[in-house]
Design a protein around this motif. Structure first.
Motif, PDB file in Angstrom:
ATOM      1  N   ILE A  36      10.103  -4.275  16.212  1.00  0.00           N
ATOM      2  CA  ILE A  36      10.609  -3.049  16.391  1.00  0.00           C
ATOM      3  C   ILE A  36       8.964  -1.906  15.956  1.00  0.00           C
ATOM      4  CG2 ILE A  36      11.844  -1.613  14.818  1.00  0.00           C
ATOM      5  CD1 ILE A  36      13.709  -4.444  14.414  1.00  0.00           C
ATOM      6  N   PHE A  37       8.812  -2.319  15.008  1.00  0.00           N
ATOM      7  CA  PHE A  37       7.169  -1.657  15.084  1.00  0.00           C
ATOM      8  C   PHE A  37       5.751  -1.884  15.864  1.00  0.00           C
ATOM      9  CE2 PHE A  37      10.293  -1.719  11.134  1.00  0.00           C
ATOM     10  CZ  PHE A  37      10.251  -0.427  11.438  1.00  0.00           C
ATOM     11  N   GLU A  38       5.385  -1.677  17.015  1.00  0.00           N
ATOM     12  CA  GLU A  38       3.519  -1.578  16.297  1.00  0.00           C
ATOM     13  C   GLU A  38       3.184  -0.421  16.124  1.00  0.00           C
ATOM     14  OE1 GLU A  38       4.284  -3.939  20.550  1.00  0.00           O
ATOM     15  OE2 GLU A  38       4.823  -2.766  21.189  1.00  0.00           O
ATOM     16  N   VAL A  39       1.723  -1.027  16.626  1.00  0.00           N
ATOM     17  CA  VAL A  39       0.626   0.090  16.288  1.00  0.00           C
ATOM     18  C   VAL A  39       0.217   0.718  17.817  1.00  0.00           C
ATOM     19  CG1 VAL A  39      -1.913   0.874  15.353  1.00  0.00           C
ATOM     20  CG2 VAL A  39      -0.311  -0.956  13.641  1.00  0.00           C
ATOM     21  N   LYS A  40       0.674   1.750  18.243  1.00  0.00           N
ATOM     22  CA  LYS A  40       0.494   1.985  19.451  1.00  0.00           C
ATOM     23  C   LYS A  40      -1.275   2.834  20.205  1.00  0.00           C
ATOM     24  CE  LYS A  40       2.453   5.654  22.575  1.00  0.00           C
ATOM     25  NZ  LYS A  40       3.278   6.632  22.646  1.00  0.00           N
ATOM     26  N   LEU A  80      -6.972  -4.531  10.202  1.00  0.00           N
ATOM     27  CA  LEU A  80      -6.193  -4.399   9.488  1.00  0.00           C
ATOM     28  C   LEU A  80      -4.439  -4.736   9.258  1.00  0.00           C
ATOM     29  CD1 LEU A  80      -6.876  -0.477   9.610  1.00  0.00           C
ATOM     30  CD2 LEU A  80      -7.460  -1.959   8.062  1.00  0.00           C
ATOM     31  N   GLU A  81      -4.114  -4.729   7.970  1.00  0.00           N
ATOM     32  CA  GLU A  81      -2.717  -5.543   8.124  1.00  0.00           C
ATOM     33  C   GLU A  81      -1.201  -4.980   8.036  1.00  0.00           C
ATOM     34  OE1 GLU A  81      -3.174  -8.611   5.248  1.00  0.00           O
ATOM     35  OE2 GLU A  81      -4.540 -10.120   6.213  1.00  0.00           O
ATOM     36  N   TRP A  82      -0.856  -4.837   8.483  1.00  0.00           N
ATOM     37  CA  TRP A  82       0.274  -3.618   9.137  1.00  0.00           C
ATOM     38  C   TRP A  82       1.755  -4.153   8.325  1.00  0.00           C
ATOM     39  CZ3 TRP A  82      -0.279   1.399   9.859  1.00  0.00           C
ATOM     40  CH2 TRP A  82      -1.590   1.763   9.996  1.00  0.00           C
ATOM     41  N   TYR A  83       2.623  -3.321   7.542  1.00  0.00           N
ATOM     42  CA  TYR A  83       3.156  -4.328   6.903  1.00  0.00           C
ATOM     43  C   TYR A  83       4.698  -2.814   6.798  1.00  0.00           C
ATOM     44  CZ  TYR A  83       0.750  -8.038   4.427  1.00  0.00           C
ATOM     45  OH  TYR A  83       0.329  -8.543   4.643  1.00  0.00           O
ATOM     46  N   PHE A  84       5.905  -3.494   6.869  1.00  0.00           N
ATOM     47  CA  PHE A  84       7.681  -2.616   6.595  1.00  0.00           C
ATOM     48  C   PHE A  84       8.228  -3.657   5.802  1.00  0.00           C
ATOM     49  CE2 PHE A  84      11.459  -0.696   7.276  1.00  0.00           C
ATOM     50  CZ  PHE A  84      11.007   1.068   7.783  1.00  0.00           C
ATOM     51  N   GLY A  85       7.986  -2.833   4.129  1.00  0.00           N
ATOM     52  CA  GLY A  85       8.475  -3.555   3.453  1.00  0.00           C
ATOM     53  C   GLY A  85       7.644  -4.667   2.632  1.00  0.00           C
ATOM     54  N   ASP A  86       7.364  -5.621   2.904  1.00  0.00           N
ATOM     55  CA  ASP A  86       7.142  -7.155   2.127  1.00  0.00           C
ATOM     56  C   ASP A  86       6.391  -7.963   3.567  1.00  0.00           C
ATOM     57  OD1 ASP A  86       9.589  -7.929   2.171  1.00  0.00           O
ATOM     58  OD2 ASP A  86       9.114  -9.470   0.514  1.00  0.00           O
ATOM     59  N   LYS A  87       7.108  -7.067   4.293  1.00  0.00           N
ATOM     60  CA  LYS A  87       7.168  -8.568   6.093  1.00  0.00           C
ATOM     61  C   LYS A  87       5.716  -7.693   7.077  1.00  0.00           C
ATOM     62  CE  LYS A  87      10.464 -11.135   4.468  1.00  0.00           C
ATOM     63  NZ  LYS A  87       9.919 -12.340   4.276  1.00  0.00           N
ATOM     64  N   LYS A  88       5.212  -8.581   7.510  1.00  0.00           N
ATOM     65  CA  LYS A  88       4.060  -7.973   8.126  1.00  0.00           C
ATOM     66  C   LYS A  88       5.023  -7.383   9.740  1.00  0.00           C
ATOM     67  CE  LYS A  88       0.042 -10.736   7.504  1.00  0.00           C
ATOM     68  NZ  LYS A  88      -0.752 -11.310   7.681  1.00  0.00           N
ATOM     69  N   PHE A  89       4.518  -6.331  10.758  1.00  0.00           N
ATOM     70  CA  PHE A  89       5.113  -5.668  11.584  1.00  0.00           C
ATOM     71  C   PHE A  89       5.886  -7.347  12.399  1.00  0.00           C
ATOM     72  CE2 PHE A  89       3.213  -1.105  11.581  1.00  0.00           C
ATOM     73  CZ  PHE A  89       3.960  -1.041  10.872  1.00  0.00           C
ATOM     74  N   SER A  90       4.351  -8.559  13.037  1.00  0.00           N
ATOM     75  CA  SER A  90       4.835  -9.640  13.304  1.00  0.00           C
ATOM     76  C   SER A  90       5.536 -10.211  13.002  1.00  0.00           C
ATOM     77  CB  SER A  90       3.165  -9.957  13.468  1.00  0.00           C
ATOM     78  OG  SER A  90       3.320 -10.355  12.059  1.00  0.00           O
ATOM     79  N   ASP A  97      22.746  -4.374   6.912  1.00  0.00           N
ATOM     80  CA  ASP A  97      22.335  -4.643   5.860  1.00  0.00           C
ATOM     81  C   ASP A  97      20.746  -4.786   5.979  1.00  0.00           C
ATOM     82  OD1 ASP A  97      24.677  -7.419   4.867  1.00  0.00           O
ATOM     83  OD2 ASP A  97      24.303  -7.321   6.695  1.00  0.00           O
ATOM     84  N   TYR A  98      19.614  -3.769   6.495  1.00  0.00           N
ATOM     85  CA  TYR A  98      18.471  -3.239   6.871  1.00  0.00           C
ATOM     86  C   TYR A  98      18.607  -1.992   6.076  1.00  0.00           C
ATOM     87  CZ  TYR A  98      18.249  -7.472   9.862  1.00  0.00           C
ATOM     88  OH  TYR A  98      17.889  -8.679   9.821  1.00  0.00           O
ATOM     89  N   ARG A  99      19.042  -1.544   6.382  1.00  0.00           N
ATOM     90  CA  ARG A  99      19.076  -0.156   5.947  1.00  0.00           C
ATOM     91  C   ARG A  99      18.417   0.419   4.501  1.00  0.00           C
ATOM     92  NH1 ARG A  99      22.413   1.622   2.254  1.00  0.00           N
ATOM     93  NH2 ARG A  99      21.737   3.447   2.306  1.00  0.00           N
ATOM     94  N   GLY A 100      18.082   1.043   3.899  1.00  0.00           N
ATOM     95  CA  GLY A 100      17.294   0.787   3.090  1.00  0.00           C
ATOM     96  C   GLY A 100      16.019   1.697   2.682  1.00  0.00           C
ATOM     97  N   VAL A 101      15.045   1.754   1.323  1.00  0.00           N
ATOM     98  CA  VAL A 101      13.719   2.895   1.815  1.00  0.00           C
ATOM     99  C   VAL A 101      12.892   1.050   1.590  1.00  0.00           C
ATOM    100  CG1 VAL A 101      12.572   3.663  -0.234  1.00  0.00           C
ATOM    101  CG2 VAL A 101      14.697   4.375   0.331  1.00  0.00           C
ATOM    102  N   TYR A 102      11.846   1.316   2.284  1.00  0.00           N
ATOM    103  CA  TYR A 102      10.920   0.482   2.572  1.00  0.00           C
ATOM    104  C   TYR A 102       9.525   1.004   2.718  1.00  0.00           C
ATOM    105  CZ  TYR A 102      13.612  -2.531   5.022  1.00  0.00           C
ATOM    106  OH  TYR A 102      15.127  -3.767   5.404  1.00  0.00           O
ATOM    107  N   ALA A 103       8.447   0.121   1.680  1.00  0.00           N
ATOM    108  CA  ALA A 103       7.284   0.715   1.819  1.00  0.00           C
ATOM    109  C   ALA A 103       6.639   0.668   3.509  1.00  0.00           C
ATOM    110  CB  ALA A 103       6.510   0.473   0.717  1.00  0.00           C
ATOM    111  N   LEU A 104       5.994   1.618   3.803  1.00  0.00           N
ATOM    112  CA  LEU A 104       5.111   1.215   5.348  1.00  0.00           C
ATOM    113  C   LEU A 104       3.804   1.171   4.716  1.00  0.00           C
ATOM    114  CD1 LEU A 104       4.539   1.474   8.633  1.00  0.00           C
ATOM    115  CD2 LEU A 104       4.245   3.748   8.058  1.00  0.00           C
ATOM    116  N   THR A 105       3.385  -0.195   4.234  1.00  0.00           N
ATOM    117  CA  THR A 105       1.642  -0.346   3.946  1.00  0.00           C
ATOM    118  C   THR A 105       0.901  -1.136   4.841  1.00  0.00           C
ATOM    119  OG1 THR A 105       3.248  -0.267   1.850  1.00  0.00           O
ATOM    120  CG2 THR A 105       0.795  -1.731   1.997  1.00  0.00           C
ATOM    121  N   VAL A 106      -0.346  -0.212   5.206  1.00  0.00           N
ATOM    122  CA  VAL A 106      -1.254  -0.688   5.602  1.00  0.00           C
ATOM    123  C   VAL A 106      -2.519  -1.612   4.617  1.00  0.00           C
ATOM    124  CG1 VAL A 106      -2.129   1.716   5.984  1.00  0.00           C
ATOM    125  CG2 VAL A 106      -3.436  -0.431   7.274  1.00  0.00           C
TER     126      VAL A 106
END
Length: 399
Positions: free
Chosen positions: A140-144, A108-118, A177-186
């Motif tokens: 910052i983001f990891e699938v625990k 599975l591929e995980w995204y926050f915004g249009d960038k992958k967690f990695s 510059d990082y604040r905002g509404v993002y899509a958490l996507t898998v």
């Protein structure tokens, strides 16, 4: 009138005649919190070495797409337990969604915004080894954890780390510059399924944004339990045309009206007012002005909102003295001597945009000597003296 009461009145009129500024600055505590918890201390030299990396990451952060178009076609998660996270608090996000039984969850591929967690954009500014400025940083983001039940339901826990180390205090401006509404996507590359929901990513753990300020305070006033006078009124416009509002809190409206009349007399005939003070015949209540200048220090706004909640609903407010002695103020006693002018922000534009400067870029604290035609740097009302800068006739608390 008792001698103590007369002394209080004399001191109060001195406060009316001379600007008395009590400055309490609510620090930008987020960076300190991250520093204490991370327990990593970077030397000034190490911070300087890291500055190049910060610049690169900031550029990467600016390139992130908030709520990318492709996420709109994805299904929503079956469940998600958070719609808001912050850069200054460790937390977890729990989601569930459904895939065909036996799916390869490792693909599975995980995204926050249009960038992958990695992606580099989502690698924390806290280096794993602070002695190696070019070494890897913590994600910052990891699938625990992730597992799938027999019916195909996938349950995943995503850990969210700090975005910044306390050593980044000098670099606090990039936070915004990082604040905002993002899509958490898998996404499941094998089956083509994708699931997504919006999450707001903010600097602070919680605060009242500009677009909720009016309704929040109006709700406090509408539902107050104490029999006191409270109003929420515009005293003018900011330089970008927004209402500059204040909350007035008094035992009754006549206290406010009497003060406004006194202010007119004080300005037109100060000698007569002073003679009444010396004779002990002047009866009035002192206005205490509370405000927040640095709109990006959001706790300053929330502190005022909490004060309004307390004074509207509690019989007394506990506090600690300078010697850490527990005491309390009874609301009725406080309002026997003073009334409050509570101005949650001096700079509506900055609060709306999470910055210090107004629409022209002026920091109202640093540039307070500049004339402001809209009165944002002055009280711009009959309650206080208006002029170039912020000369005040009432004691001020800056928070």
């Amino acid at each position: 009138m008792s001698s103590g009461r007369r002394r209080l009145k004399r001191l109060a009129v001195v406060a009316l005649s001379i600007a008395v500024v009590l400055t309490f600055s609510v620090p930008a505590f987020a960076a300190e919190s991250a520093q204490n918890t991370a327990q990593k201390t970077l030397s000034q030299t190490q911070q300087q070495k890291l500055s190049k990396k910060y610049s690169q990451k900031l550029a990467a952060g600016k390139s992130i797409k908030r709520v990318p178009a492709e996420a709109k076609a994805a299904e929503s998660f079956a469940s998600i337990d958070k719609t808001r996270i912050s850069m200054t608090e460790k937390q977890e996000i729990n989601v569930t969604f459904k895939l065909p039984a036996g799916s390869d969850l490792s693909k599975l591929e995980w995204y926050f915004g249009d960038k992958k967690f990695s992606d580099d954009a989502w690698q924390s500014w806290i280096p794993i080894d602070p002695n190696k400025e070019d070494g890897p940083c913590e994600p910052i983001f990891e699938v625990k954890s992730i597992n799938q039940s027999e019916d195909g339901t996938v349950s995943a826990t995503i850990s969210v780390n700090y975005a910044f180390d306390g050593g980044d205090a000098a670099y606090w401006r990039p936070w915004y510059d990082y604040r905002g509404v993002y899509a958490l996507t898998v996404k499941d590359p094998a089956g083509g399924d994708s699931f997504s929901d919006k999450i707001r990513y903010e600097v602070y753990d919680s605060y009242t944004p500009y677009n909720e300020l009016d309704s929040t305070i109006e709700n406090i006033i509408a539902n107050k339990k104490n029999d006191i006078y409270m109003s929420w009124e515009s005293i003018g416009k900011s330089t970008d045309g927004k209402d500059v509002n204040v909350a007035i809190v008094a035992k009754n409206k006549s206290d406010v009206d009497k003060y406004l009349e006194l202010k007119k007399r004080m300005e037109s005939d100060p000698d007569q007012v002073l003679s009444e003070v010396k004779a002990g015949t002047l009866n009035y209540k002192v206005p205490v002005y509370i405000t927040n200048i640095h709109a990006n220090e959001c706790p300053g706004v929330d502190a005022q909102i909490q004060f309004l909640k307390d004074i509207a609903n509690k019989a007394s407010i506990p506090y600690k003295s300078a010697k850490d002695k527990e005491s309390e103020y009874k609301i009725s006693d406080i309002l026997n001597d003073v009334f409050f002018i509570v101005r949650p922000t001096e700079n509506p534009y900055a609060l709306e945009n999470y910055q210090r400067g107004n629409v022209y870029g002026f920091d109202l604290n640093r540039d307070s000597t500049l004339p402001d035609p809209a009165g944002v740097s002055g009280c711009h009302t009959g309650y206080c003296q208006v002029g170039s800068g912020r000369p005040m006739r009432a004691p001020r608390l800056y928070i």
